[in-house]
Design a protein around this motif. Structure first.
Motif, PDB file in Angstrom:
ATOM      1  N   LYS A  49       9.425  41.922  83.968  1.00 34.86           N
ATOM      2  CA  LYS A  49       9.797  40.958  85.005  1.00 34.86           C
ATOM      3  C   LYS A  49      10.704  41.568  86.066  1.00 34.86           C
ATOM      4  CE  LYS A  49      13.802  39.038  82.601  1.00 34.86           C
ATOM      5  NZ  LYS A  49      14.397  37.839  82.018  1.00 34.86           N
ATOM      6  N   PHE A  50      11.318  42.697  85.752  1.00 33.87           N
ATOM      7  CA  PHE A  50      12.232  43.355  86.696  1.00 33.87           C
ATOM      8  C   PHE A  50      12.019  44.854  86.629  1.00 33.87           C
ATOM      9  CE2 PHE A  50      16.068  45.489  87.984  1.00 33.87           C
ATOM     10  CZ  PHE A  50      16.472  44.788  89.098  1.00 33.87           C
ATOM     11  N   LEU A  51      11.839  45.466  87.787  1.00 34.86           N
ATOM     12  CA  LEU A  51      11.739  46.921  87.915  1.00 34.86           C
ATOM     13  C   LEU A  51      12.664  47.310  89.057  1.00 34.86           C
ATOM     14  CD1 LEU A  51      10.413  49.714  87.366  1.00 34.86           C
ATOM     15  CD2 LEU A  51       8.646  49.044  89.012  1.00 34.86           C
ATOM     16  N   GLY A  52      13.745  47.996  88.734  1.00 36.77           N
ATOM     17  CA  GLY A  52      14.718  48.345  89.762  1.00 36.77           C
ATOM     18  C   GLY A  52      15.002  49.834  89.809  1.00 36.77           C
ATOM     19  N   PHE A  53      15.292  50.311  91.007  1.00 35.96           N
ATOM     20  CA  PHE A  53      15.679  51.704  91.237  1.00 35.96           C
ATOM     21  C   PHE A  53      17.037  51.690  91.929  1.00 35.96           C
ATOM     22  CE2 PHE A  53      11.166  51.765  90.900  1.00 35.96           C
ATOM     23  CZ  PHE A  53      10.816  53.013  90.426  1.00 35.96           C
TER      24      PHE A  53
ATOM     25  N   VAL B 264       6.163  56.256  94.382  1.00 38.52           N
ATOM     26  CA  VAL B 264       5.625  56.487  93.049  1.00 38.52           C
ATOM     27  C   VAL B 264       4.831  55.276  92.569  1.00 38.52           C
ATOM     28  CG1 VAL B 264       7.729  55.673  91.866  1.00 38.52           C
ATOM     29  CG2 VAL B 264       6.252  57.331  90.751  1.00 38.52           C
ATOM     30  N   THR B 265       3.770  55.537  91.841  1.00 44.18           N
ATOM     31  CA  THR B 265       3.028  54.483  91.158  1.00 44.18           C
ATOM     32  C   THR B 265       3.621  54.342  89.766  1.00 44.18           C
ATOM     33  OG1 THR B 265       1.010  54.965  92.374  1.00 44.18           O
ATOM     34  CG2 THR B 265       0.767  53.767  90.309  1.00 44.18           C
ATOM     35  N   VAL B 266       4.042  53.132  89.432  1.00 44.10           N
ATOM     36  CA  VAL B 266       4.613  52.857  88.113  1.00 44.10           C
ATOM     37  C   VAL B 266       3.555  52.142  87.282  1.00 44.10           C
ATOM     38  CG1 VAL B 266       6.433  51.668  86.847  1.00 44.10           C
ATOM     39  CG2 VAL B 266       6.939  52.706  89.068  1.00 44.10           C
TER      40      VAL B 266
ATOM     41  N   GLU C  43       7.012  41.847  92.975  1.00 44.72           N
ATOM     42  CA  GLU C  43       6.795  40.540  93.575  1.00 44.72           C
ATOM     43  C   GLU C  43       6.367  39.532  92.517  1.00 44.72           C
ATOM     44  OE1 GLU C  43       4.181  40.768  96.930  1.00 44.72           O
ATOM     45  OE2 GLU C  43       5.317  42.407  97.816  1.00 44.72           O
ATOM     46  N   LYS C  44       5.785  40.024  91.436  1.00 41.90           N
ATOM     47  CA  LYS C  44       5.383  39.179  90.318  1.00 41.90           C
ATOM     48  C   LYS C  44       5.504  40.012  89.046  1.00 41.90           C
ATOM     49  CE  LYS C  44       0.509  40.344  90.789  1.00 41.90           C
ATOM     50  NZ  LYS C  44      -0.836  39.893  90.916  1.00 41.90           N
ATOM     51  N   VAL C  45       5.353  39.360  87.899  1.00 43.27           N
ATOM     52  CA  VAL C  45       5.463  40.047  86.615  1.00 43.27           C
ATOM     53  C   VAL C  45       4.406  41.150  86.528  1.00 43.27           C
ATOM     54  CG1 VAL C  45       5.219  39.747  84.118  1.00 43.27           C
ATOM     55  CG2 VAL C  45       6.460  38.045  85.467  1.00 43.27           C
ATOM     56  N   LEU C  46       4.833  42.307  86.063  1.00 49.97           N
ATOM     57  CA  LEU C  46       3.927  43.447  85.877  1.00 49.97           C
ATOM     58  C   LEU C  46       3.448  43.433  84.425  1.00 49.97           C
ATOM     59  CD1 LEU C  46       2.705  45.999  87.196  1.00 49.97           C
ATOM     60  CD2 LEU C  46       4.708  47.250  86.346  1.00 49.97           C
ATOM     61  N   GLN C  47       2.214  43.047  84.231  1.00 47.89           N
ATOM     62  CA  GLN C  47       1.646  42.939  82.891  1.00 47.89           C
ATOM     63  C   GLN C  47       1.458  44.322  82.275  1.00 47.89           C
ATOM     64  OE1 GLN C  47       1.284  40.022  81.372  1.00 47.89           O
ATOM     65  NE2 GLN C  47       1.980  38.959  83.209  1.00 47.89           N
ATOM     66  N   ASN C  48       1.361  44.346  80.947  1.00 50.84           N
ATOM     67  CA  ASN C  48       1.077  45.589  80.243  1.00 50.84           C
ATOM     68  C   ASN C  48      -0.245  46.173  80.748  1.00 50.84           C
ATOM     69  OD1 ASN C  48       1.600  47.580  78.196  1.00 50.84           O
ATOM     70  ND2 ASN C  48      -0.059  46.651  77.037  1.00 50.84           N
ATOM     71  N   GLN C  49      -0.293  47.464  80.952  1.00 55.01           N
ATOM     72  CA  GLN C  49      -1.428  48.229  81.469  1.00 55.01           C
ATOM     73  C   GLN C  49      -1.679  48.020  82.968  1.00 55.01           C
ATOM     74  OE1 GLN C  49      -2.778  50.687  79.676  1.00 55.01           O
ATOM     75  NE2 GLN C  49      -1.362  50.090  78.070  1.00 55.01           N
ATOM     76  N   ALA C  50      -0.827  47.279  83.647  1.00 57.42           N
ATOM     77  CA  ALA C  50      -0.939  47.109  85.101  1.00 57.42           C
ATOM     78  C   ALA C  50      -0.043  48.149  85.779  1.00 57.42           C
ATOM     79  CB  ALA C  50      -0.543  45.700  85.515  1.00 57.42           C
ATOM     80  N   SER C  51      -0.237  48.319  87.083  1.00 56.58           N
ATOM     81  CA  SER C  51       0.582  49.276  87.834  1.00 56.58           C
ATOM     82  C   SER C  51       1.023  48.654  89.150  1.00 56.58           C
ATOM     83  CB  SER C  51      -0.193  50.564  88.090  1.00 56.58           C
ATOM     84  OG  SER C  51      -1.306  50.312  88.906  1.00 56.58           O
ATOM     85  N   THR C  52       2.056  49.266  89.710  1.00 58.92           N
ATOM     86  CA  THR C  52       2.552  48.858  91.020  1.00 58.92           C
ATOM     87  C   THR C  52       2.978  50.118  91.774  1.00 58.92           C
ATOM     88  OG1 THR C  52       4.050  47.359  92.198  1.00 58.92           O
ATOM     89  CG2 THR C  52       4.958  48.495  90.299  1.00 58.92           C
ATOM     90  N   TYR C  53       2.903  50.053  93.097  1.00 60.05           N
ATOM     91  CA  TYR C  53       3.285  51.185  93.943  1.00 60.05           C
ATOM     92  C   TYR C  53       4.646  50.885  94.563  1.00 60.05           C
ATOM     93  CZ  TYR C  53       2.786  54.946  97.378  1.00 60.05           C
ATOM     94  OH  TYR C  53       2.954  56.082  98.130  1.00 60.05           O
ATOM     95  N   VAL C  54       5.595  51.772  94.388  1.00 58.02           N
ATOM     96  CA  VAL C  54       6.954  51.594  94.902  1.00 58.02           C
ATOM     97  C   VAL C  54       7.156  52.554  96.057  1.00 58.02           C
ATOM     98  CG1 VAL C  54       9.415  51.687  94.360  1.00 58.02           C
ATOM     99  CG2 VAL C  54       7.771  50.895  92.623  1.00 58.02           C
ATOM    100  N   GLU C  55       7.497  52.001  97.223  1.00 60.22           N
ATOM    101  CA  GLU C  55       7.742  52.805  98.424  1.00 60.22           C
ATOM    102  C   GLU C  55       9.223  52.826  98.755  1.00 60.22           C
ATOM    103  OE1 GLU C  55       5.044  52.528 101.833  1.00 60.22           O
ATOM    104  OE2 GLU C  55       4.047  50.941 100.698  1.00 60.22           O
ATOM    105  N   PHE C  56       9.702  53.978  99.129  1.00 56.51           N
ATOM    106  CA  PHE C  56      11.080  54.146  99.565  1.00 56.51           C
ATOM    107  C   PHE C  56      11.100  54.223 101.089  1.00 56.51           C
ATOM    108  CE2 PHE C  56      11.133  55.241  95.216  1.00 56.51           C
ATOM    109  CZ  PHE C  56      12.415  54.983  94.765  1.00 56.51           C
ATOM    110  N   ASP C  57      12.221  53.855 101.687  1.00 57.92           N
ATOM    111  CA  ASP C  57      12.313  53.941 103.147  1.00 57.92           C
ATOM    112  C   ASP C  57      13.344  54.981 103.546  1.00 57.92           C
ATOM    113  OD1 ASP C  57      14.867  52.676 103.037  1.00 57.92           O
ATOM    114  OD2 ASP C  57      13.929  50.722 103.182  1.00 57.92           O
ATOM    115  N   GLU C  58      13.478  55.199 104.826  1.00 56.09           N
ATOM    116  CA  GLU C  58      14.336  56.264 105.352  1.00 56.09           C
ATOM    117  C   GLU C  58      15.806  56.078 104.993  1.00 56.09           C
ATOM    118  OE1 GLU C  58      13.691  56.659 109.528  1.00 56.09           O
ATOM    119  OE2 GLU C  58      11.559  57.059 109.284  1.00 56.09           O
TER     120      GLU C  58
END
Length: 122
Positions: free
Chosen positions: A39-43, A28-30, A58-73
């Motif tokens: 500063k923390f995004l946890g699942f 998912v893209t957050v 890996e670093k602070v996620l600023q307002n209006q920024a996004s990050t891609y979270v990958e899950f593994d098997e």
């Protein structure tokens, strides 16, 4: 026999051309639309309790920024809890039992006046 061998070769080539794995349905893209830096995004899975978290940033996620979270098997199931900790704000936010298999993007939102949290799934 010649046609049988040709058929096997054609099947083998088509299998080799396929990607080795498809994208995990939980990836998912957050998007941070909270107004605060995160500063923390946890699942974590609901069965893991609320004490076990790994930071996906890996670093602070600023307002209006996004990050891609990958899950593994090793990760199991579609339903996950999501925790966010703000960089300069003491309260954490927890969204429980979010079905990640039904979305590709998750827009996190927060109203500091009412302390209401929400997300928009896409």
């Amino acid at each position: 026999m010649k046609y049988f061998l040709s058929g096997l070769i054609a099947i083998g080539l088509s299998i080799a051309a396929m990607p080795s794995f498809a994208a995990d349905a939980r990836n998912v893209t957050v998007v941070n639309e909270t107004g605060y830096a995160i500063k923390f995004l946890g699942f974590n899975a609901p069965d893991d309790g609320l004490d076990e978290w790994d930071n996906e940033l890996e670093k602070v996620l600023q307002n209006q920024a996004s990050t891609y979270v990958e899950f593994d098997e090793d990760d199991e199931g579609c339903v996950w809890n999501i925790r966010v900790d703000w960089q300069n704000y003491d309260e954490a936010v927890l969204w429980k039992n979010v079905n990640l298999c039904k979305m590709t993007a998750l827009r996190l939102r927060y109203d500091p006046g009412t302390k209401t949290t929400s997300f928009l799934a896409e």
